[in-house]
Design a protein around this motif. Structure first.
Motif, mmCIF file in Angstrom:
data_model
loop_
_atom_site.group_PDB
_atom_site.id
_atom_site.type_symbol
_atom_site.label_atom_id
_atom_site.label_comp_id
_atom_site.label_asym_id
_atom_site.label_seq_id
_atom_site.Cartn_x
_atom_site.Cartn_y
_atom_site.Cartn_z
ATOM 1 N N THR A 96 8.691 -10.582 -17.114
ATOM 2 C CA THR A 96 9.057 -9.499 -16.220
ATOM 3 C C THR A 96 7.978 -9.314 -15.173
ATOM 4 O O THR A 96 6.791 -9.285 -15.491
ATOM 5 C CB THR A 96 9.212 -8.181 -17.016
ATOM 6 O OG1 THR A 96 10.147 -8.397 -18.081
ATOM 7 C CG2 THR A 96 9.708 -7.062 -16.131
ATOM 8 N N LEU A 97 8.401 -9.178 -13.910
ATOM 9 C CA LEU A 97 7.465 -8.866 -12.833
ATOM 10 C C LEU A 97 7.481 -7.368 -12.581
ATOM 11 O O LEU A 97 8.550 -6.754 -12.506
ATOM 12 C CB LEU A 97 7.855 -9.619 -11.549
ATOM 13 C CG LEU A 97 7.576 -11.107 -11.566
ATOM 14 C CD1 LEU A 97 8.258 -11.793 -10.385
ATOM 15 C CD2 LEU A 97 6.078 -11.373 -11.533
ATOM 16 N N HIS A 98 6.291 -6.776 -12.484
ATOM 17 C CA HIS A 98 6.153 -5.359 -12.176
ATOM 18 C C HIS A 98 5.517 -5.212 -10.804
ATOM 19 O O HIS A 98 4.621 -5.973 -10.448
ATOM 20 C CB HIS A 98 5.276 -4.650 -13.212
ATOM 21 C CG HIS A 98 5.960 -4.474 -14.522
ATOM 22 N ND1 HIS A 98 6.582 -3.299 -14.875
ATOM 23 C CD2 HIS A 98 6.139 -5.325 -15.555
ATOM 24 C CE1 HIS A 98 7.107 -3.439 -16.082
ATOM 25 N NE2 HIS A 98 6.853 -4.654 -16.514
ATOM 26 N N VAL A 99 5.954 -4.212 -10.055
ATOM 27 C CA VAL A 99 5.503 -3.984 -8.691
ATOM 28 C C VAL A 99 4.547 -2.797 -8.643
ATOM 29 O O VAL A 99 4.801 -1.764 -9.255
ATOM 30 C CB VAL A 99 6.717 -3.685 -7.780
ATOM 31 C CG1 VAL A 99 6.271 -3.298 -6.386
ATOM 32 C CG2 VAL A 99 7.651 -4.870 -7.737
ATOM 33 N N ALA A 100 3.457 -2.967 -7.896
ATOM 34 C CA ALA A 100 2.532 -1.870 -7.600
ATOM 35 C C ALA A 100 2.420 -1.774 -6.085
ATOM 36 O O ALA A 100 2.246 -2.791 -5.402
ATOM 37 C CB ALA A 100 1.166 -2.129 -8.220
ATOM 38 N N LEU A 101 2.522 -0.566 -5.552
ATOM 39 C CA LEU A 101 2.412 -0.355 -4.108
ATOM 40 C C LEU A 101 0.941 -0.364 -3.704
ATOM 41 O O LEU A 101 0.126 0.343 -4.293
ATOM 42 C CB LEU A 101 3.061 0.973 -3.710
ATOM 43 C CG LEU A 101 3.014 1.332 -2.224
ATOM 44 C CD1 LEU A 101 3.816 0.337 -1.400
ATOM 45 C CD2 LEU A 101 3.533 2.748 -2.012
ATOM 46 N N ILE A 102 0.608 -1.157 -2.692
ATOM 47 C CA ILE A 102 -0.763 -1.248 -2.197
ATOM 48 C C ILE A 102 -0.908 -0.518 -0.869
ATOM 49 O O ILE A 102 -1.863 0.216 -0.648
ATOM 50 C CB ILE A 102 -1.191 -2.730 -2.019
ATOM 51 C CG1 ILE A 102 -1.097 -3.480 -3.337
ATOM 52 C CG2 ILE A 102 -2.587 -2.833 -1.421
ATOM 53 C CD1 ILE A 102 -2.028 -3.000 -4.418
ATOM 54 N N SER A 103 0.052 -0.712 0.050
ATOM 55 C CA SER A 103 -0.073 -0.122 1.383
ATOM 56 C C SER A 103 1.301 0.134 1.976
ATOM 57 O O SER A 103 2.224 -0.654 1.783
ATOM 58 C CB SER A 103 -0.858 -1.086 2.291
ATOM 59 O OG SER A 103 -0.866 -0.631 3.621
ATOM 60 N N ARG A 104 1.390 1.237 2.719
ATOM 61 C CA ARG A 104 2.619 1.573 3.440
ATOM 62 C C ARG A 104 2.252 2.239 4.756
ATOM 63 O O ARG A 104 1.407 3.125 4.802
ATOM 64 C CB ARG A 104 3.489 2.530 2.620
ATOM 65 C CG ARG A 104 4.702 3.043 3.418
ATOM 66 C CD ARG A 104 5.581 3.965 2.630
ATOM 67 N NE ARG A 104 6.319 3.162 1.650
ATOM 68 C CZ ARG A 104 6.864 3.684 0.562
ATOM 69 N NH1 ARG A 104 6.751 4.950 0.283
ATOM 70 N NH2 ARG A 104 7.523 2.890 -0.276
ATOM 71 N N GLY A 105 2.877 1.788 5.822
ATOM 72 C CA GLY A 105 2.738 2.463 7.110
ATOM 73 C C GLY A 105 1.416 2.251 7.820
ATOM 74 O O GLY A 105 1.145 2.915 8.815
ATOM 75 N N ASN A 106 0.587 1.341 7.353
ATOM 76 C CA ASN A 106 -0.689 1.061 8.006
ATOM 77 C C ASN A 106 -0.678 -0.415 8.402
ATOM 78 O O ASN A 106 -1.075 -1.276 7.626
ATOM 79 C CB ASN A 106 -1.850 1.377 7.050
ATOM 80 C CG ASN A 106 -3.198 1.225 7.702
ATOM 81 O OD1 ASN A 106 -3.363 0.505 8.672
ATOM 82 N ND2 ASN A 106 -4.196 1.900 7.128
ATOM 83 N N ASP A 107 -0.210 -0.687 9.617
ATOM 84 C CA ASP A 107 -0.020 -2.069 10.059
ATOM 85 C C ASP A 107 -1.317 -2.870 10.087
ATOM 86 O O ASP A 107 -1.325 -4.042 9.717
ATOM 87 C CB ASP A 107 0.642 -2.112 11.439
ATOM 88 C CG ASP A 107 2.079 -1.623 11.404
ATOM 89 O OD1 ASP A 107 2.693 -1.639 10.315
ATOM 90 O OD2 ASP A 107 2.599 -1.218 12.466
ATOM 91 N N SER A 108 -2.412 -2.248 10.513
ATOM 92 C CA SER A 108 -3.677 -3.001 10.578
ATOM 93 C C SER A 108 -4.162 -3.357 9.168
ATOM 94 O O SER A 108 -4.642 -4.473 8.940
ATOM 95 C CB SER A 108 -4.746 -2.233 11.358
ATOM 96 O OG SER A 108 -5.033 -1.001 10.739
ATOM 97 N N LEU A 109 -4.037 -2.440 8.216
ATOM 98 C CA LEU A 109 -4.414 -2.746 6.834
ATOM 99 C C LEU A 109 -3.489 -3.823 6.261
ATOM 100 O O LEU A 109 -3.947 -4.747 5.582
ATOM 101 C CB LEU A 109 -4.373 -1.497 5.963
ATOM 102 C CG LEU A 109 -4.690 -1.710 4.474
ATOM 103 C CD1 LEU A 109 -6.082 -2.311 4.290
ATOM 104 C CD2 LEU A 109 -4.546 -0.401 3.709
#
Length: 178
Positions: free
Chosen positions: A148-161
């Motif tokens: 099973t693959l689990h997802v963790a959010l790293i970045s949202r809405g910061n295009d340069s990052l």
């Protein structure tokens, strides 16, 4: 004749029909497009050397509780219940992955940025389509089939990052594929 009618073959070669065309029609400039028409424009802009690949989400938890959005940068972890010593694996090649789209079980794009209408049922994530190198696509396929693959959010809405993280991911992949 209208001023925006195609007069030579060069006026239309390399363009795409943007409207229904019938025999005898004038081909007007607003009936053709230099960009291909698609229901998913992100798939028309896949960079050279990259692929789009979808992964299945088995549970609400593996899909980040249906919170993912197009453009998010995610990290993927692999859970293998057959591996007693190390059931959860951090995969360096899958640390910073860009989400292209999130779809329901019918393959329809889901937009979690707007709440469903009052009479509309909330859609649940079935697949996540990501931007990957061919090597990452092989890993995603293998890990999805082995556990099973689990997802963790790293970045949202910061295009340069996001660009910085994706650049770091490319460097990591070079190290592991060399």
């Amino acid at each position: 004749m209208p001023s925006n009618v195609a007069r030579t073959m060069e006026d239309v070669i390399g363009t795409y029909a943007a409207a229904d065309l019938y025999p005898g029609d004038y081909i007007l400039s607003d009936k053709v497009s230099v960009e291909p028409l698609s229901s998913d424009m992100t798939l028309n802009a896949i960079p050279n050397g990259k692929v789009a690949i979808s992964i299945t989400t088995q549970t609400l938890a593996t899909a980040l509780s249906d919170k993912l959005q197009s453009g998010d940068i995610i990290r993927l972890y692999h859970y293998d219940d057959q591996n007693v010593l190390e059931p959860v694996t951090d995969i360096p090649e899958l640390r910073f992955i860009k989400v292209l789209s999130v779809t329901d079980e019918d393959g329809l794009d889901i937009d979690y940025t707007t709440p469903p209408e009052e009479d509309e049922e909330k859609q649940q994530t079935a697949t996540i389509t990501v931007l990957a190198s061919p090597e990452q696509a092989i890993l995603l396929t293998r890990y999805e089939n082995e556990g099973t693959l689990h997802v963790a959010l790293i970045s949202r809405g910061n295009d340069s990052l996001a660009e910085e993280l994706l650049g770091r991911q490319d460097e990591i992949c070079l190290l592991y594929t060399s």
